[in-house]
Design an enzyme around this catalytic site. Structure first.
Site, PDB file in Angstrom:
ATOM      1  N   GLU A  27       0.821  -1.215   0.000  1.00  0.00           N
ATOM      2  CA  GLU A  27       0.000   0.000   0.000  1.00  0.00           C
ATOM      3  C   GLU A  27       0.856   1.267   0.000  1.00  0.00           C
ATOM      4  O   GLU A  27       0.450   2.299  -0.532  1.00  0.00           O
ATOM      5  CB  GLU A  27      -0.966   0.028   1.198  1.00  0.00           C
ATOM      6  CG  GLU A  27      -2.147  -0.911   1.056  1.00  0.00           C
ATOM      7  CD  GLU A  27      -1.902  -2.260   1.705  1.00  0.00           C
ATOM      8  OE1 GLU A  27      -0.730  -2.613   1.968  1.00  0.00           O
ATOM      9  OE2 GLU A  27      -2.882  -2.980   1.956  1.00  0.00           O
ATOM     10  N   ASP A  74     -22.249  -3.621  15.798  1.00  0.00           N
ATOM     11  CA  ASP A  74     -21.850  -3.626  14.397  1.00  0.00           C
ATOM     12  C   ASP A  74     -22.445  -2.415  13.687  1.00  0.00           C
ATOM     13  O   ASP A  74     -23.372  -1.773  14.187  1.00  0.00           O
ATOM     14  CB  ASP A  74     -22.356  -4.936  13.761  1.00  0.00           C
ATOM     15  CG  ASP A  74     -21.776  -5.177  12.397  1.00  0.00           C
ATOM     16  OD1 ASP A  74     -22.232  -4.512  11.438  1.00  0.00           O
ATOM     17  OD2 ASP A  74     -20.874  -6.012  12.280  1.00  0.00           O
TER      18      ASP A  74
END
Length: 113
Positions: A27, A74
């Protein structure tokens, strides 16, 4: 295993870190392609390189010890399950003069978009 946790990175580093490139693609090479991203050695673990413009660097070790983490809510609003996660022990903290702590505080509707 020594690790470095970087807080407050440049935009090219943040964009590259959010991508899902093919296995083996670094990355940081993507960040370099977007804009010159100088690197620096860590203080405690000089074999580790971090973006030189990072605001805060936490250097430490990923241990073999696992502890329960969670439960957390979540993104969908449901309760996620407890996971066994490795412990990180921090050995050194370095930062720029007057560092900016960059964080994402999710939880509203715009985070779900």
């Amino acid at each position: 295993m020594p690790i470095a946790i970087c807080i407050g990175n440049s935009l090219p580093v943040l964009l590259a870190a959010a991508m899902s490139p093919a296995k083996g693609v670094n990355e940081l090479h993507i960040a370099q392609a977007l804009y010159p991203t100088p690197l620096a050695n860590c203080v405690r673990y000089p074999d580790l390189w971090v973006p030189a413009e990072t605001e805060i660097v936490l250097e430490g070790r990923l241990t073999h010890r696992l502890v329960p983490e969670g439960p957390f809510i979540d993104l969908t609003g449901t309760l996620d399950f407890v996971r066994q996660q490795p412990v990180v022990e921090i050995d050194c903290v370095t930062h720029r003069q007057n560092p900016v702590y960059h964080a994402l505080l999710p939880g509203r509707n715009e985070h779900r978009m």
